[in-house]
Design a protein around this motif. Structure first.
Motif: not given
Length: 513
Positions: A143-150, A189-194, A121-126, A245-250
Motif C-alpha cells: 500500500x502507498x500513494x501513487x507517484x507519477x514517474x517522469x 517503490x513498494x509496487x508499480x502500475x504500468x 487485486x487493485x484498489x485505488x482510492x478505496x 493497494x496492490x495484492x499479488x500472489x504469483x
C-alpha cells in the motif's frame, strides 16, 4: 555478453544437455552431402507442387489437434512443461518419425522458471479497480500513494525521491516492462502500475521477463489502460493524493521442456536451410495462432516435403520456451560449433501466421523500412517473400528485425534470416486496412495472449497463404542458395537492440515494452 536471464537458462540446461542426441554426422560440424537410397529415387522438390499440397483442411485439423491437447488439461493452455505442451512435443516427434525415416528427429531438453498464474487485486482510492497482471511479477500486499514517474521510466533519474515507500505510476514505452519494475524497486517503490500508451478497453498485460535481471528484483507490478493511467496522472498533477493497494500472489515453478529438431537424411549438410516456429503458449490461453499456426504451418510443409528429394539439407526447429524469452532457440544456437553455425545458410521464422485481423508482414531484411538490416542474405530472403506475395496477387508490408522472436539468436551470430507474420497486439492502421482489409483501430489479433486464441478465431485464408509461402521458400532453398551471397564464415553480431531483447527475455511483437 550474456544477460543474467540467458546465463540462468544456460545453467539450467547443463544437467539435461545429454538429452540432446545429435545425428551421427553431428550438429555443429561440417560434413559432405549425405543421402539414402529411398530419397534418391524421389523427384527433386517442386515449388508449385509443394505449395499445392498445403491445404486449409490439414492446417485447421492440425490446429484443432493442438487445441485438443490444451483442453485435455485443467489449465487449458500449452505452457512449457505442462500437459498440453508435453503432448504437443510428443505429437511432433511421433508425426515426424512416422515419415519413413525421411528425417532424423531429436529432442533438446532444458529447464527454466515458468510463471504459471497469479491472483491479484487493485484498489485505488478505496475503489476496486480493474487491472492486468505481468508474468513474473513479485508477490506482495503493498500500500502507498501513487507517484507519477517522469518520462517513460527507462532511466533511474526518472524516479523522484517521493516514490520511496510508495507506488510508481509509469507509462508503457521504449524500454522493457521488467526494467521499469526493477527501477521502481531500486528507487524504493513498494509496487508499480504500468499504463498502456495505446487506446483500448483491455488492461495492459505482458511479462517482466524470466528472473533474475542483472539490475535487480521485481516489485509487485500490475497494468492499466491508457485512459486509467492518464486520468490518474492528471489528478496527481493537480495535487490530488491518491492511495492504492496492490495484492499479488504469483505462482512460479521450475519446469523441464524440449525443443524438437528434425533434419532431412539427405541433402548437403554444409548448406542447411533451417525453418522454425515455437510450440509453447502463455498461461492465459491455448496459443493456437501464437504460435500454433507457425507450428502447424511448418509441420505440414515438413510432412509434404517428405515426398521429395532435396539438394540442400532442410532442418525444422520446433522451439520451446519462446514465451519465456526465446530460450529454446538461444539454447540451440549456443549449442552449435562455429562450423555448425556456418553450415546454416538461412533461417526462416514463422510466428503467428493466421491472425484474425491480419496484415501480411515480412521481416525487413534489407532495412528499407526500419533502417536495421539483417545479416548478409536477409535482404534476398525478404525479396523472395515479396515475389511470392506479388505472384499471389497480395499486398505486403514490413516488420522490424527487433529481436523479439526466435530469429533473434540466429541474426545475432550472422545467419541470414527472414519469414512472415500476420500481426499480434498492435492496432491495425487505416493504411493497413486499405491494403489488407479488416478493421482499422482494432488489434491485428484481439485474442492475442488470451483464452480466445483458438481454432475458431484463425483467419484461414491468411493461414493458407502464409503456409504456402513457407512451402515456396523451402522449395527454393532446398534446391539452391544461388540467390544468396556466397557463404562466408559466420561471425557473432550482437547489436544493442538484440542485447536488450535478450535481457528482457521476450519476443518482439509480443507485449514487452
Amino acid at each position: 555478453m550474456k544477460s543474467a536471464i540467458v546465463v540462468a537458462a544456460a545453467l539450467a540446461t547443463s544437467a539435461s544437455a545429454s538429452a540432446f542426441a545429435p545425428r551421427q554426422s553431428g550438429f555443429g560440424h561440417g560434413y559432405p552431402p549425405h543421402g539414402n537410397e529411398t530419397s534418391n529415387h524421389k523427384p527433386l522438390v517442386d515449388s508449385k507442387a509443394l505449395q499445392a499440397s498445403i491445404t486449409a483442411d490439414a492446417l485447421v485439423n492440425g490446429s484443432q489437434t493442438l487445441l485438443d491437447f490444451a483442453y485435455s488439461f485443467p489449465d487449458r493452455n500449452r505452457l512449457i512443461g505442462g500437459g498440453g505442451h508435453n503432448a504437443t512435443v510428443e505429437y511432433l516427434v511421433s508425426t515426424l518419425e512416422s515419415l519413413d525415416g525421411y528425417y532424423t528427429v531429436e529432442t533438446q531438453a532444458f529447464s527454466t522458471v515458468v510463471h504459471i498464474g497469479a491472483t491479484w487485486s487493485l484498489f485505488i482510492g478505496g475503489a476496486n479497480t480493474s487491472s492486468g497482471v505481468f508474468d513474473y511479477t513479485a508477490s506482495g500486499n503493498v500500500t502507498g500513494n501513487l507517484v507519477a514517474v517522469a518520462n517513460l521510466g527507462c532511466d533511474l533519474s526518472d524516479y523522484p525521491s517521493t516514490v520511496a515507500g510508495n507506488i510508481a505510476l509509469i507509462s508503457r514505452g521504449t524500454c522493457q516492462f521488467g526494467l521499469k519494475s526493477v527501477y521502481a524497486g531500486n528507487s524504493g517503490a513498494v509496487g508499480a502500475l504500468i499504463y498502456d500508451n495505446i487506446p483500448g478497453d483491455d488492461t495492459l498485460t505482458g511479462t517482466l521477463g524470466v528472473p533474475p535481471r542483472p539490475e535487480g528484483p521485481y516489485v509487485p507490478t500490475l497494468g492499466l489502460t491508457l485512459d486509467q493511467g492518464t486520468a490518474l496522472v492528471a489528478s496527481l498533477s493537480s495535487g490530488t493524493i491518491i492511495n492504492a493497494n496492490l495484492n499479488v500472489d504469483a505462482q512460479v515453478e521450475n519446469r523441464t521442456t524440449h525443443n524438437v529438431i528434425a533434419t532431412t537424411n539427405h541433402g548437403a549438410l554444409n548448406t542447411t536451410l533451417l525453418i522454425g516456429a515455437h510450440t509453447d503458449s502463455v498461461a492465459a490461453g491455448p496459443g493456437i495462432n501464437d504460435d500454433g499456426s507457425g507450428t502447424i504451418g511448418i509441420l505440414e510443409v515438413a510432412k509434404q516435403l517428405a515426398k521429395y528429394r532435396v539438394n540442400n539439407a532442410v532442418r525444422f526447429g520446433f522451439w520451446s520456451g519462446e514465451e519465456e524469452g526465446e530460450l529454446g532457440s538461444y539454447l540451440y544456437v549456443d549449442s552449435l560449433s562455429a562450423s555448425g553455425r556456418e553450415n546454416i545458410r538461412a533461417y526462416l521464422n514463422f510466428d503467428m501466421i493466421a491472425s484474425p485481423n491480419y496484415i501480411h508482414a515480412l521481416y525487413d531484411g534489407d532495412g528499407s523500412t526500419f533502417n536495421q538490416t539483417g545479416p548478409a542474405g536477409s535482404a534476398e530472403i525478404e525479396h523472395l517473400f515479396e515475389a511470392y506475395f506479388t505472384a499471389a496477387g497480395e499486398n505486403f508490408t514490413a516488420t522490424a528485425f527487433d529481436g523479439r522472436s526466435d530469429y533473434a539468436p540466429f541474426i545475432e551470430v550472422g545467419i541470414p534470416a527472414g519469414g512472415s507474420f500476420t500481426g499480434a497486439e498492435q492496432i491495425k492502421t487505416a493504411e493497413e486496412a486499405e491494403l489488407f482489409g479488416g478493421t482499422a483501430g482494432v488489434p491485428t489479433d484481439v485474442n492475442y495472449h488470451g483464452p480466445g486464441d483458438t481454432v475458431d478465431n484463425l483467419a484461414v485464408d491468411a493461414f493458407v497463404l502464409h503456409a504456402k509461402g513457407i512451402a515456396a521458400s523451402v522449395a527454393e532453398y532446398a534446391t539452391t542458395f544461388a540467390s544468396l551471397p556466397p557463404k562466408t564464415a559466420v561471425k557473432k553480431r550482437r547489436s544493442d537492440e538484440m542485447s536488450r531483447s535478450r535481457k528482457e527475455g521476450r519476443k518482439g511483437r509480443k507485449v514487452m515494452m
